[in-house]
Design an enzyme around this catalytic site. Structure first.
Site, PDB file in Angstrom:
ATOM      1  N   TYR A 156      16.768  23.440 -13.732  1.00  0.00           N
ATOM      2  CA  TYR A 156      17.583  24.102 -14.334  1.00  0.00           C
ATOM      3  C   TYR A 156      15.792  25.458 -14.103  1.00  0.00           C
ATOM      4  O   TYR A 156      16.161  26.777 -14.099  1.00  0.00           O
ATOM      5  CB  TYR A 156      17.380  23.567 -15.794  1.00  0.00           C
ATOM      6  CG  TYR A 156      17.145  24.852 -17.496  1.00  0.00           C
ATOM      7  CD1 TYR A 156      18.007  24.999 -17.819  1.00  0.00           C
ATOM      8  CD2 TYR A 156      16.283  24.471 -17.708  1.00  0.00           C
ATOM      9  CE1 TYR A 156      18.553  25.851 -19.066  1.00  0.00           C
ATOM     10  CE2 TYR A 156      16.207  25.814 -19.119  1.00  0.00           C
ATOM     11  CZ  TYR A 156      17.436  26.682 -19.227  1.00  0.00           C
ATOM     12  OH  TYR A 156      17.184  27.396 -20.321  1.00  0.00           O
ATOM     13  N   LYS A 160      16.178  29.126 -13.573  1.00  0.00           N
ATOM     14  CA  LYS A 160      15.299  30.696 -15.005  1.00  0.00           C
ATOM     15  C   LYS A 160      15.324  31.090 -14.054  1.00  0.00           C
ATOM     16  O   LYS A 160      14.528  32.689 -14.177  1.00  0.00           O
ATOM     17  CB  LYS A 160      15.674  30.044 -16.012  1.00  0.00           C
ATOM     18  CG  LYS A 160      16.660  29.001 -17.077  1.00  0.00           C
ATOM     19  CD  LYS A 160      17.866  30.547 -17.523  1.00  0.00           C
ATOM     20  CE  LYS A 160      18.452  30.237 -18.296  1.00  0.00           C
ATOM     21  NZ  LYS A 160      19.534  30.820 -18.758  1.00  0.00           N
TER      22      LYS A 160
END
Length: 233
Positions: A156, A160
């Site tokens: 994750y 990002k």
């Protein structure tokens, strides 16, 4: 002239609240959802509030269908003014980067990174042609370089961090036009992704999204914000 906005992942959480508040501000909203039934239900709720919201099928994990989304909006409105890249997944909250399986890693990158890339690649040429556009990438403070030392939620974080890099790249490509591309962190929000212990309700996390979607021509581009405070990434 009423401006329009496309919001990915608009049927729930931050995306749904963004659709509501942008419509209240005066936008025509295209509520993007990969589940057409849930998208129609969400759009219907907002329409009952008297808001100009229309559902559109949008699955950011299907890059070959981005042009269909673009063409439908252009057929009806003739332009695309604002894009909110909000759709995202976070299945590796407690997983070390060493533990996550390859399929899950690839799924996270597909939705959180490649989805926004292909959507911006499809829509930005329209904005450049019209000499107007605002793109807001919903990023995360977990996606800054200082957060990379801890191995948890590595896939994750990587997605990002990469999304912030895309923000800068696309902003640079559009710098001589009135097209602004920025990232924003909504903070830790009470959604399916953020969980019930999160600090903010969705309606409290909209300041940065609303601001960046309505920037004046001399506004910032290629930057990362929490609300209106610039962050380093």
């Amino acid at each position: 002239m009423e401006k329009n906005v496309l919001v990915s992942g608009g049927n729930r959480g931050i995306g749904f609240e963004a659709c509501r508040q942008l419509a209240e501000t005066g936008f025509k909203v295209w509520l993007g959802s990969r589940d057409e039934e849930k998208g129609n239900e969400a759009a219907s709720r907002l329409q009952k509030e008297g808001l100009d919201v229309q559902q559109i099928f949008l699955d950011v994990a299907q890059p070959d269908r981005m042009d269909e989304v673009r063409d439908r909006i252009l057929k009806e409105d003739g332009r695309i003014d604002v894009l909110i890249n909000n759709a995202g997944i976070f299945p590796d909250k407690r997983s070390s980067i060493l533990d996550i399986d390859t399929v899950t890693f690839e799924d996270i990158q597909l939705v959180n990174y490649f989805g926004p890339y292909f959507l911006m690649s499809s829509l930005m040429p329209v904005m450049l042609k019209n000499n107007y556009g605002r793109i807001v990438n919903v990023a995360a403070e977990m996606g800054v370089s200082q957060a990379m030392d801890a191995p948890m939620a590595g896939a994750y974080k990587a997605s990002k961090y990469s999304l912030n890099a895309l923000t800068r790249l696309f902003a640079g490509a559009a710098r001589r036009k009135n097209v602004k591309v920025n990232s924003v962190s909504p903070g830790w929000v009470k959604t399916e992704l953020g969980g019930e212990k999160a600090e903010r309700k969705p309606e409290e996390a909209m300041e940065g999204i609303l601001w960046l979607s309505q920037l004046e021509e001399d506004g910032p581009t290629g930057k990362f914000f929490r609300d209106r405070d610039e962050l380093e990434f």
